[in-house]
Design a protein around this motif. Structure first.
Motif, PDB file in Angstrom:
ATOM      1  N   ALA A 205      -0.661 -33.795 -32.355  1.00 29.99           N
ATOM      2  CA  ALA A 205      -0.926 -32.815 -31.307  1.00 29.99           C
ATOM      3  C   ALA A 205      -1.345 -31.477 -31.907  1.00 29.99           C
ATOM      4  CB  ALA A 205       0.310 -32.639 -30.434  1.00 29.99           C
ATOM      5  N   ALA A 206      -0.665 -31.045 -32.966  1.00 38.18           N
ATOM      6  CA  ALA A 206      -0.987 -29.768 -33.592  1.00 38.18           C
ATOM      7  C   ALA A 206      -2.354 -29.802 -34.264  1.00 38.18           C
ATOM      8  CB  ALA A 206       0.093 -29.402 -34.607  1.00 38.18           C
ATOM      9  N   ALA A 207      -2.719 -30.942 -34.831  1.00 36.99           N
ATOM     10  CA  ALA A 207      -3.987 -31.040 -35.554  1.00 36.99           C
ATOM     11  C   ALA A 207      -5.188 -30.982 -34.626  1.00 36.99           C
ATOM     12  CB  ALA A 207      -4.024 -32.331 -36.371  1.00 36.99           C
ATOM     13  N   ARG A 409      -1.264 -30.693 -43.953  1.00 38.37           N
ATOM     14  CA  ARG A 409      -2.147 -31.740 -43.422  1.00 38.37           C
ATOM     15  C   ARG A 409      -2.834 -31.270 -42.138  1.00 38.37           C
ATOM     16  NH1 ARG A 409       2.356 -35.079 -44.821  1.00 38.37           N
ATOM     17  NH2 ARG A 409       2.995 -35.196 -42.628  1.00 38.37           N
ATOM     18  N   VAL A 410      -2.091 -30.563 -41.299  1.00 35.15           N
ATOM     19  CA  VAL A 410      -2.688 -30.041 -40.070  1.00 35.15           C
ATOM     20  C   VAL A 410      -3.797 -29.052 -40.389  1.00 35.15           C
ATOM     21  CG1 VAL A 410      -2.237 -28.624 -38.028  1.00 35.15           C
ATOM     22  CG2 VAL A 410      -0.623 -30.429 -38.670  1.00 35.15           C
ATOM     23  N   HIS A 411      -3.554 -28.187 -41.378  1.00 37.20           N
ATOM     24  CA  HIS A 411      -4.569 -27.203 -41.775  1.00 37.20           C
ATOM     25  C   HIS A 411      -5.831 -27.894 -42.292  1.00 37.20           C
ATOM     26  CE1 HIS A 411      -6.284 -23.511 -43.395  1.00 37.20           C
ATOM     27  NE2 HIS A 411      -6.454 -24.132 -44.550  1.00 37.20           N
ATOM     28  N   GLN A 412      -5.668 -28.926 -43.104  1.00 37.15           N
ATOM     29  CA  GLN A 412      -6.840 -29.636 -43.622  1.00 37.15           C
ATOM     30  C   GLN A 412      -7.620 -30.310 -42.498  1.00 37.15           C
ATOM     31  OE1 GLN A 412      -5.372 -32.297 -46.663  1.00 37.15           O
ATOM     32  NE2 GLN A 412      -4.908 -30.638 -48.100  1.00 37.15           N
ATOM     33  N   ALA A 413      -6.888 -30.875 -41.517  1.00 33.13           N
ATOM     34  CA  ALA A 413      -7.569 -31.504 -40.382  1.00 33.13           C
ATOM     35  C   ALA A 413      -8.313 -30.467 -39.563  1.00 33.13           C
ATOM     36  CB  ALA A 413      -6.552 -32.244 -39.517  1.00 33.13           C
ATOM     37  N   LEU A 479      -6.627 -36.513 -39.955  1.00 35.44           N
ATOM     38  CA  LEU A 479      -5.386 -36.367 -40.733  1.00 35.44           C
ATOM     39  C   LEU A 479      -5.394 -37.284 -41.944  1.00 35.44           C
ATOM     40  CD1 LEU A 479      -2.779 -36.103 -37.837  1.00 35.44           C
ATOM     41  CD2 LEU A 479      -3.303 -34.327 -39.515  1.00 35.44           C
ATOM     42  N   GLU A 480      -6.075 -38.398 -41.809  1.00 33.51           N
ATOM     43  CA  GLU A 480      -6.192 -39.344 -42.924  1.00 33.51           C
ATOM     44  C   GLU A 480      -7.338 -38.988 -43.850  1.00 33.51           C
ATOM     45  OE1 GLU A 480      -7.555 -43.882 -42.920  1.00 33.51           O
ATOM     46  OE2 GLU A 480      -5.615 -43.651 -41.917  1.00 33.51           O
ATOM     47  N   GLY A 481      -8.213 -38.085 -43.400  1.00 37.27           N
ATOM     48  CA  GLY A 481      -9.382 -37.720 -44.195  1.00 37.27           C
ATOM     49  C   GLY A 481     -10.508 -38.712 -44.091  1.00 37.27           C
ATOM     50  N   ALA A 482     -10.503 -39.547 -43.044  1.00 40.50           N
ATOM     51  CA  ALA A 482     -11.514 -40.584 -42.878  1.00 40.50           C
ATOM     52  C   ALA A 482     -12.738 -40.034 -42.163  1.00 40.50           C
ATOM     53  CB  ALA A 482     -10.939 -41.762 -42.090  1.00 40.50           C
ATOM     54  N   ALA A 483     -13.900 -40.457 -42.585  1.00 42.33           N
ATOM     55  CA  ALA A 483     -15.143 -40.001 -41.965  1.00 42.33           C
ATOM     56  C   ALA A 483     -15.429 -40.731 -40.667  1.00 42.33           C
ATOM     57  CB  ALA A 483     -16.311 -40.189 -42.937  1.00 42.33           C
ATOM     58  N   GLU A 484     -14.914 -41.977 -40.537  1.00 41.30           N
ATOM     59  CA  GLU A 484     -15.195 -42.797 -39.368  1.00 41.30           C
ATOM     60  C   GLU A 484     -13.900 -43.149 -38.651  1.00 41.30           C
ATOM     61  OE1 GLU A 484     -17.578 -46.982 -38.318  1.00 41.30           O
ATOM     62  OE2 GLU A 484     -16.826 -46.584 -40.346  1.00 41.30           O
ATOM     63  N   VAL A 485     -13.968 -43.251 -37.328  1.00 40.26           N
ATOM     64  CA  VAL A 485     -12.822 -43.690 -36.533  1.00 40.26           C
ATOM     65  C   VAL A 485     -12.768 -45.211 -36.591  1.00 40.26           C
ATOM     66  CG1 VAL A 485     -11.776 -43.735 -34.240  1.00 40.26           C
ATOM     67  CG2 VAL A 485     -13.012 -41.696 -35.010  1.00 40.26           C
ATOM     68  N   ARG A 486     -11.649 -45.746 -37.083  1.00 43.12           N
ATOM     69  CA  ARG A 486     -11.521 -47.188 -37.263  1.00 43.12           C
ATOM     70  C   ARG A 486     -10.453 -47.778 -36.345  1.00 43.12           C
ATOM     71  NH1 ARG A 486     -11.420 -45.297 -42.565  1.00 43.12           N
ATOM     72  NH2 ARG A 486      -9.248 -45.966 -42.772  1.00 43.12           N
TER      73      ARG A 486
END
Length: 504
Positions: A205-207, A409-413, A479-486
């Motif tokens: 939610a925060a991300a 992690r939230v900041h990176q997202a 949050l996982e750093g993934a480029a694509e939604v899987r």
């Protein structure tokens, strides 16, 4: 002679300006103010007269008329005192006409000529910057107004100081911005034992600024979890800080001119009125949803709020703004907030505990949660059941993951989202994605799409629910750093959506 005054009528977060015109003409001595003034504005003539007398300035035995233009806009508050005095002094040729005409002024006058602070200095400074004029305000408001670097802010302590400044006897130094302040001692997420699924939902939610509903028995930790959200949210960007501070300035919440870099966390009581939550009152002031702009609105005991109050949240949640309509004004305030709601599963709170539940189970649970309408429930992206914490978990010696780790992690997202939406100013976080932008950025892979279609058909997801699952899945991927939604991202997003599902 014309001076410009700030008025509390707003359009979005931009201040309107009112022209203050003063004429000294032959006739029966009188001091009148025209242009739909309220009682506080009408009383300004007595405060101005007393302040000038304290400076040994005698008003001429002529007719003095002050016009507040446009005349059809209602004028309220004491912040017109200073612009009225400014226009009058210019009409009496005590201060230069041209300098007064290039000034936006606001401030209340005490009887001895001291300038008293008023609310709204920051949006007034924004309006002055747009007009390329100088802002004149009380000394206590100077640090707040000076945050708008594009405007010259003059903040005298008394009316006499203002006169000496305009006449060149003692020129005042422009005001400096106040301090950047933050919350000290934010509560840490490591203090919460157990509730791993709820903690994960808080992080998601925060991300992405997704709306979250926590449901659990009394004492399960719902409020405790919500109170730790500020510790995992990133700081406000400069643009967001200015937007939020303008609203807080209008409500008089800025402390000594300081700008808060932390995101607001508002938690109104369930007895709050509709005007307190949405905004309104005699002066159409912003409500809790606008004070929570760019931050969090936490509503504990969610079903206990009046039904009319809950239903008014539906439109602001979708549009990110609220229009406070009154007979004399229509005021528009921004309100892009993250709604976090907490609720017991039923009136007694022990729906899932046969030993403690009341005799009306399960009807009491259906009636209690039924206070949350289907359209409103449909707007919650994440719905989490918060079970009671076992005593064995409370005795665990090791602490859980700290807020600092989750916040990182939230900041990176959020950084990924900021880069993604560089060319799309209408969106700042994943929760803002709509239309083609949502399809372009959040479309899952083939397995994820197949799962989402199957779930939508099986559980009857609404179109809104379908799109909200996509937004949450995009945040999980960030949050996982993934480029694509899987597929796994969609599966987790669906698991939060189907909990306590009430699709329409």
């Amino acid at each position: 002679m014309v001076a410009l005054a700030y008025t509390v009528a707003f359009e979005g977060i931009e201040a309107r300006l009112v022209e203050v015109q003063c004429a000294v003409t032959p006739g029966i001595p009188a001091f009148s103010i025209v242009g739909l003034p309220d009682k506080a504005v009408s009383e300004a003539r007595e405060r101005v007269r007393a302040a000038l007398t304290a400076m040994a300035i005698a008003l001429p035995s002529k007719r003095i008329t002050v016009n507040l233009s446009p005349a059809d806009l209602p004028k309220e508050g004491s912040h017109f005192d200073l612009p009225i005095a400014l226009a009058l002094l210019a009409a009496l040729e005590i201060i230069p006409h041209d300098e007064a005409a290039q000034t936006v002024a606001l401030g209340e006058l005490s009887l001895d000529g001291t300038l008293v602070p008023v609310v709204g200095a920051l949006p007034a400074a924004m309006a002055a910057a747009q007009e390329d004029r100088t802002l004149l305000c009380p000394q206590a408001c100077g640090a707040e107004a000076a945050w708008v670097g594009a405007v010259n802010v003059i903040a005298p302590r008394t009316l006499a100081d203002m006169v000496r400044h305009f006449t060149g006897q003692s020129v005042l130094t422009p005001a400096e911005p106040g301090e950047v302040v933050g919350h000290a001692g934010a509560r840490d997420l490591s203090e919460v034992k157990g509730q791993e699924r709820a903690k994960r939902a808080l992080e998601i939610a925060a991300a992405g600024r997704h709306h979250l509903l926590l449901v659990g028995s009394p004492g399960s930790g719902k409020s405790m979890l919500a109170a730790r959200i500020p510790g995992i949210l990133p700081q406000l960007t400069p643009t967001e800080a200015l937007e939020t501070s303008m609203i807080h300035s209008l409500s008089g919440l800025l402390d000594e001119g300081g700008i808060n870099c932390e995101r607001p966390f508002r938690e109104p009581h369930h007895t709050a009125s509709m005007a307190a939550i949405v905004g309104g009152g005699r002066n159409a002031k912003p409500g809790e949803i606008s004070l929570a702009h760019n931050g969090v609105l936490f509503m504990d005991e969610f079903p206990e709020f009046p039904r009319t109050v809950l239903e008014t949240l539906r439109q602001p949640i979708e549009t990110g703004e609220v229009v406070v309509a009154r007979a004399n004004a229509h005021v528009r305030y921004p309100c892009r907030f993250m709604l976090v709601a907490a609720a017991n599963p039923c009136k007694c709170g022990y729906l899932a505990d046969p030993a403690r539940a009341c005799a009306r189970v399960p009807i009491c649970g259906e009636d209690y949660m039924g206070r949350i309408s289907g359209p409103l429930m449909d707007r919650f992206d994440l719905r989490v059941e918060v079970p009671p914490v076992a005593f064995t978990d409370l005795d665990l010696p090791e602490a859980g993951e700290s807020s600092a780790n989750v916040a990182n992690r939230v900041h990176q997202a959020r950084e990924m989202q900021a880069k993604r939406f560089t060319d799309h100013p209408q969106a700042r976080v994943n929760a803002d994605m709509e239309g083609h932008l949502l399809e372009e950025i959040a479309t899952p892979d083939s397995d994820g799409r197949a799962l989402l279609v199957k779930v939508a058909e099986r559980f009857g997801l609404s179109a809104r629910g379908y799109h909200r699952v996509l937004r949450v899945a995009r945040t999980i991927a960030d949050l996982e750093g993934a480029a694509e939604v899987r597929h796994p991202h969609v599966a987790e997003a669906v698991s939060y959506r189907l909990a306590m599902a009430k699709e329409v």
